[in-house]
Design an enzyme around this catalytic site. Structure first.
Site, PDB file in Angstrom:
ATOM      1  CD  GLU A 186      -1.833  -3.305   9.482  1.00 12.76           C
ATOM      2  OE1 GLU A 186      -1.585  -2.097   9.253  1.00 12.76           O
ATOM      3  OE2 GLU A 186      -2.479  -4.037   8.710  1.00 12.76           O
ATOM      4  CG  HIS A 211       0.252  -3.900   5.515  1.00 15.55           C
ATOM      5  ND1 HIS A 211      -0.659  -3.551   4.549  1.00 15.55           N
ATOM      6  CD2 HIS A 211       0.731  -5.117   5.170  1.00 15.55           C
ATOM      7  CE1 HIS A 211      -0.738  -4.534   3.658  1.00 15.55           C
ATOM      8  NE2 HIS A 211       0.089  -5.494   4.008  1.00 15.55           N
ATOM      9  CD  GLU A 224      -0.824   0.537   4.544  1.00 12.40           C
ATOM     10  OE1 GLU A 224      -2.052   0.460   4.593  1.00 12.40           O
ATOM     11  OE2 GLU A 224      -0.074  -0.453   4.427  1.00 12.40           O
ATOM     12  CG  HIS A 260      -1.915  -1.129   1.198  1.00 15.22           C
ATOM     13  ND1 HIS A 260      -2.250  -1.877   2.296  1.00 15.22           N
ATOM     14  CD2 HIS A 260      -2.649  -1.613   0.162  1.00 15.22           C
ATOM     15  CE1 HIS A 260      -3.150  -2.777   1.943  1.00 15.22           C
ATOM     16  NE2 HIS A 260      -3.403  -2.642   0.654  1.00 15.22           N
TER      17      HIS A 260
HETATM   18 ZN   LIG Z   1      -1.794  -1.799   4.374  1.00 13.12          ZN
END
Ligand SMILES: [Zn+2]
EC number: 3.4.17.24
Length: 1134
Positions: A1014, A929, A835, A832
């Site tokens: 994350e 992420h 990010e 992504h």
């Molecule tokens: Zn992500």
């Protein structure tokens, strides 16, 4: 009269007996004995029932019992009312009410007592409204009200009961038909007559939740009347003793303005100005906040919806895909007929859509619903099933990426640096990269990486004139000290020898030209030498890398922050305390645009859709904007007031939404002036900007005086729903949606500065390439580092694949064997683009792995690392937030990646499939992420057990055979990494995630330890960094700690005895092996449902999606649903 009259019947002696019991109950500790209460109540109810049948005319006896009940129900904190309701008491009261109403005239005292009791019981009985309607009680009460308008004593309890009736939507519609709305308007009165207004207003407010009733109120001309009443109370209630009445009036207005007709009437009655002015006067008095908040809510609702100031929401840039997928968002986008206005919906007149408009909670409610729906309950899908994947003949091609598994080190010079550039299949077109990896990049050649650099002399940087516009490539001073390239400080920094997008397009008309036109005039800046602080950074090398990067807009500029580099500040950057009322005051400023339209400039100062001249020259009256560089994505800037700008972000390419990431440049600022910036087309319903997060700013002037860094900045930050309508085309078909505004204010401290703002620390694809090139320099003879090109992206960029391990100790068979048999660790990041924190964590991992520490050496000896550091280079290059050039979220393509449309996913998955085929599936898979709505760093994993526990599906114990190994790594991390929080981890498999890397690698490749890691974009709320923003230092530390954790994992898994291993793992897991607490359960692995309450006091208009139509009788009566309505309504009274 209040004494029970003794009659002849047996029953009365029972009453005496009951009374005795009651007295004891009321007097003694037995009050708390619910069981006794239950018995007594049952008896009394029975009594009333028989009384009703046998002796209906004995009004006095009934009254007596009602007195007793009333006394009984007044104590016990509502528990007795609960018992009363559960025994059917409400229905009996209604029966008595109906019977009594047949007497002419009805006993006033009986009606008074009955309604007082009903008013007490009503709010506690979830089915009160339904019972009242079915028993025919509604009309009895209404008639009583009509006949007793002047009899306040009786009127009051009747209105109280009516209020509870009206909370039920079907009742509200039926009451409205019987003229009750008009009736209430008769009762509510101006300040001079403060009597029954309050309860009547409450009832009216409830009635007006029905759209039919709201329409009735509008048609009856009551909107101006309500506004006049409000103004009257506002002026007269100077000591604020009747705030509840004033709020009651606003609640009526609030509910009426839920319908379009109501909003129209409100605007026509000058409602905006009235509420704006009254609110402004209320602002200084904190206790009047509820009035200001409700007013602000109404004004925002009535604020005419604007369209975004763009002609289409489709990305400014278009990339023609080799083929369009048959279904999905991209197919939709491509099939959209030309000329369709996708910015707003064609017609906003559809009343049907109104139910959905402005429902701030809507999304959260939806999330809540999905919360349980989304858990995977299909046991077959919960058991990892290794998928055969592609046939091995095809997968064999990937052997070339695993040379370390066959390398025998006999022929090659043992300590020779190994560099292989390989591409799968026939994708030889990537071999241009070979140059980058097989020989030092040209500019790096001029600087010996290992050359001893003297201490930094950033102070010595000075401004000089530079007649020659060419970049001076690196002038070493005779003493070998600081070495600077000189460059104009100007906006933008251009790459002289790359064709720019504007060439031939009238670019010379532009105010801000390339270096050629300003040569010799601008001050020249020297590049801060950050080599010691940033060993992987090199400005010249960066420029070289940019030249090989392919962007759809063909960017020819380099942003200064990426060029100079970022040295993390040493000071702490605390999360900011939210200023009280900041959102409200920002909203009021927005409303002023409507109230004082003449103050609004509406001057476009930057527009990417006009290719010839996006920057407007106007003699310094406006800021200059630019974002035509890698990862930039500003589309338009509109100066709305002298020091306030509305900014519009560009959509992801081949998409019409995903706006959240931003990166742009500002210049032409005045020193010391406070500027307000509004990014007006954000899409997420909430943001950490409401919880302490600041934006990032980079000042070029700061950089050249020795502080090249991004710093957290901004005051008056908040994030709220705005008045820009979001087209249903971009909102998944949902109508009536709005965008969100991120607003922040800042001042600039340098004259002639060029500043940059970003959502998070930028990390471009060119930066990655630079870092990878510099990593080569960290290689020692003991390190085995290989950089391959996994594939080429749609946009023509290469996707690097790294292999890092230790060289075998010798070329003896044993050592070679140990080398080949090391377990694999597979890491990836940045699928992504928005990010960027994931890239900084990855940088930390890579630097640690290439480091000289004994830990790093042991780690390399323990494992073979396979790393894809950037899964979505195209998205990063083009400033996307979420997608690749295919307009799709690549982390939803892992189940069935298309080799053409999703090459990086396709080939990464193939690598894993190849490994599975040769029985070398990795020990750990982790995809890095970033997370925008939660704090700390945490992991999502996959566990059958925890999913089953969360979902209530029945499973046999054999289904639940699972060792706890998946918890070990996060547990270790929570012990060693200060930013990591075990409490935020989740190991539930969700249906909506079945196409993500984590779930597919777990299920199809059979990797038990398959994770998403994350990292917060904001900061931490626990551990050493509690209350602080997260910075690149902490992110890189996280990446390094991840490596350390892997080493500990090795010590545990290295033990041959499997049972022993399990014990140990259980040991380290401690007592944590319970199911994760429900609060840690997550919705979308990247964006879990937002669990913190949103402080949208001004926005929680609490609209229920009404199952209403014109014919109240047609409404399907689902008691549960209706009860919920009445319940929620009685509860939200405040
Ligand atoms: Zn992500």
């Amino acid at each position: 009269m209040n004494k029970p009259k003794m009659a002849t019947e047996k029953g009365n002696s029972r009453i005496v007996m009951l009374l005795g019991q009651l007295e004891r109950m009321n007097g003694e500790a037995m009050v708390r004995d619910v069981e006794t209460a239950r018995q007594v109540t049952t008896k009394i109810l029975h009594l009333i029932q028989t009384q009703g049948k046998n002796n209906s005319r004995d009004v006095q006896t009934t009254l007596n019992i009602l007195y007793i009940l009333s006394e009984l129900l007044s104590v016990g904190e509502g528990r007795r009312i609960g018992v009363f309701v559960s025994k059917g008491g409400t229905g009996i009261l209604f029966q008595i009410q109906i019977t009594a109403s047949k007497e002419l005239p009805p006993s006033e005292e009986l009606m008074l007592q009955l309604h007082s009791l009903l008013a007490k019981v009503g709010p506690k009985d979830r089915k009160f409204g339904v019972k009242a309607r079915l028993s025919g009680a509604l009309n009895v009460t209404v008639n009583l009200i009509k006949q007793n308008l002047q009899n306040v004593k009786l009127l009051l309890p009747c209105l109280q009961v009516l209020r509870v009736y009206a909370a039920n939507l079907v009742n509200a519609i039926s009451l409205g038909k019987n003229g009750v709305v008009e009736l209430m308007f008769k009762i509510i009165a101006p300040y001079s007559k403060k009597n029954t207004s309050l309860v009547a207003l409450d009832a009216l407010g409830a009635l007006l939740k029905s759209k039919t009733n709201a329409r009735r109120a509008v048609d009856g001309g009551h909107v101006p009347a309500l506004l006049a009443l409000y103004l009257d109370w506002h002026r007269n209630d100077t000591r604020h003793r009747h705030m509840v009445i004033r709020r009651g009036l606003l609640v009526c207005l609030r509910n009426i303005t839920n319908i379009k007709l109501g909003r129209k009437a409100f605007i026509e009655a000058d409602g905006m100005r009235i509420l704006y002015n009254t609110s402004t006067e209320c602002l200084p008095v904190r206790t009047l906040d509820p009035l200001v908040n409700t007013s602000s809510l109404i004004m925002r609702k009535c604020f005419p919806k604007n369209r975004l100031p763009v002609s289409t929401i489709k990305s400014t840039f278009h990339y023609q895909l080799p083929h369009v997928p048959p279904v999905g968002p991209v197919a939709q986008l491509y099939s959209q007929p030309p000329g369709v206005d996708d910015v707003v919906d064609e017609s906003d007149d559809n009343e049907e859509t109104e139910a959905e408009s402005d429902t701030e909670n809507e999304e959260d409610e939806k999330d809540h619903r999905t919360l349980n729906d989304d858990i995977e309950t299909d046991l077959n899908k919960l058991h990892p099933v290794k998928s055969p994947g592609r046939p091995f003949e095809e997968l064999r091609a990937y052997e070339r990426f695993f040379l370390e598994l066959s390398e025998d080190f006999q022929v090659s010079v043992f300590y020779m640096v190994l560099i292989h550039v390989t591409t799968p299949g026939s994708q030889e077109s990537c071999n241009s990269v070979k140059g980058q990896h097989t020989q030092p990049p040209p500019s790096a050649a001029t600087r010996t990486p290992a050359a001893p650099l003297a201490s930094l002399e950033l102070d010595s940087i000075h401004l000089t004139k530079d007649q020659d516009n060419k970049e001076e490539a690196h002038i070493p001073t005779p003493d070998g000290h600081t070495t600077f390239a000189t460059r104009h400080i100007q906006s933008p920094l251009l790459l002289g020898d790359i064709a720019t997008r504007r060439v031939g397009g009238g670019g010379s008309d532009c105010g801000s030209e390339g270096a050629e036109d300003e040569g010799g005039e601008g001050a020249v800046l020297e590049v801060p030498d950050t080599a010691l602080l940033l060993p992987l950074h090199d400005p010249d090398l960066y420029v070289e890398m940019v030249k090989g990067t392919h962007s759809v807009p063909q960017y020819a500029e380099v942003a200064y922050p990426d060029y100079f580099g970022h040295v993390a500040p040493t000071f702490k950057e605390p999360l900011v305390e939210r200023v009280y009322g900041v959102q409200r005051s920002k909203i009021f400023q927005d409303i002023e645009r409507l109230i004082h339209p003449n103050d609004i400039l509406d001057k476009v100062v930057y527009d990417l859709d006009i290719p010839s001249c996006p920057v407007i020259e106007d003699g310094g009256e406006s800021l200059k904007f630019n974002s035509q560089f890698e990862s930039g994505n500003l589309r338009k800037a509109v100066q709305v007031r002298k020091y306030e700008y509305d900014l519009v972000l560009n959509s992801d390419i081949n998409s019409n939404h995903y706006h959240q990431w931003f990166y742009f440049e500002v210049s032409g600022m005045r020193v010391g002036t406070n500027y307000r910036f509004n990014i007006i087309n954000c899409e997420k319903s909430n943001s950490q900007f409401n919880y302490g997060m600041q934006v990032l700013m980079y000042s070029v002037q700061e950089a050249i005086i020795g502080r090249p860094r991004w710093v957290r900045t901004g005051t008056d930050i908040c994030y709220y729903k705005n008045h820009f309508a979001r087209s249903s085309i971009a909102a998944g078909g949902q109508k009536g949606k709005s965008y969100f505004t991120l607003t922040f204010s800042t001042t600039f401290s340098h004259k002639d500065d060029v500043c940059y703002f970003a959502y998070h620390y930028p990390y471009t694809y060119s930066t990655l390439k630079m870092h990878l090139a510099k990593l080569e320099a960290l290689r020692t003879p003991q390190i085995y580092l290989r950089q391959d090109v996994l594939c080429e992206t749609l946009g023509g960029n290469t996707c690097p694949l790294l292999t890092i391990t230790a060289m075998p100790e010798s070329n003896s068979n044993d050592h070679i064997c140990q080398f080949r048999n090391r377990p694999l660790i597979f890491l990836s990041a940045r699928v992504h683009p928005g990010e960027t924190n994931a890239s900084w964590v990855m940088k930390g991992t890579l630097e640690f792995l290439m480091g000289t520490s004994p830990l790093a050496a042991s780690l390399r000896e323990a494992y073979i690392f396979k790393i894809v550091p950037m899964l979505n280079p195209d998205g990063v290059v083009n400033g996307n937030h979420r997608c690749s050039l295919s307009g799709e979220d690549l982390n939803r393509q892992w189940q069935n990646p298309n080799p053409e449309l999703h090459p990086t996913i396709y080939h990464t998955k193939s690598l894993l499939q190849y490994l599975a085929h040769i029985q070398r599936a990795p020990l750990v898979f982790c995809d890095y992420h970033g997370h925008s709505r939660k704090k700390n760093v945490f992991m999502y994993g996959c566990s059958v057990k925890e999913t089953v526990w969360q979902s209530n599906i029945s499973a046999t114990s054999s289904d639940l055979l699972e060792d706890l190994g998946y918890r070990t790594l996060p547990k270790i991390l929570s012990q060693i990494a200060p930013a990591f929080s075990m409490g935020s981890c989740s190991f539930v498999v969700e249906r909506s995630k079945e196409a993500t890397a984590r779930v597919v690698v777990w299920r199809e490749i059979g990797v038990q330890r398959s994770y998403t890691m994350e990292s917060t974009l904001c900061g931490c709320d626990q551990g050493k960094y509690k209350g602080l923003h997260i910075g690149t230092r902490e992110l890189e530390e996280m990446g390094a700690q991840f490596c350390v954790a892997l080493l500990r994992l090795k010590r545990l898994t290295g033990l041959r005895n499997h049972q022993h291993l399990l014990d140990l793992e259980s040991d380290i897991i401690g007592t944590q092996s319970k199911v994760a607490s429900p609060t840690t359960y997550v919705m979308e692995e990247d964006e879990p449902s937002f669990l913190e309450a949103i402080d949208y006091s001004a926005e929680s208009d609490n609209e229920d999606a009404e199952p209403e139509n014109e014919h109240g009788n047609d409404v399907h009566e689902n008691p549960d649903h209706l009860d919920q309505l009445s319940d929620s309504d009685t509860n939200h009274r405040d």
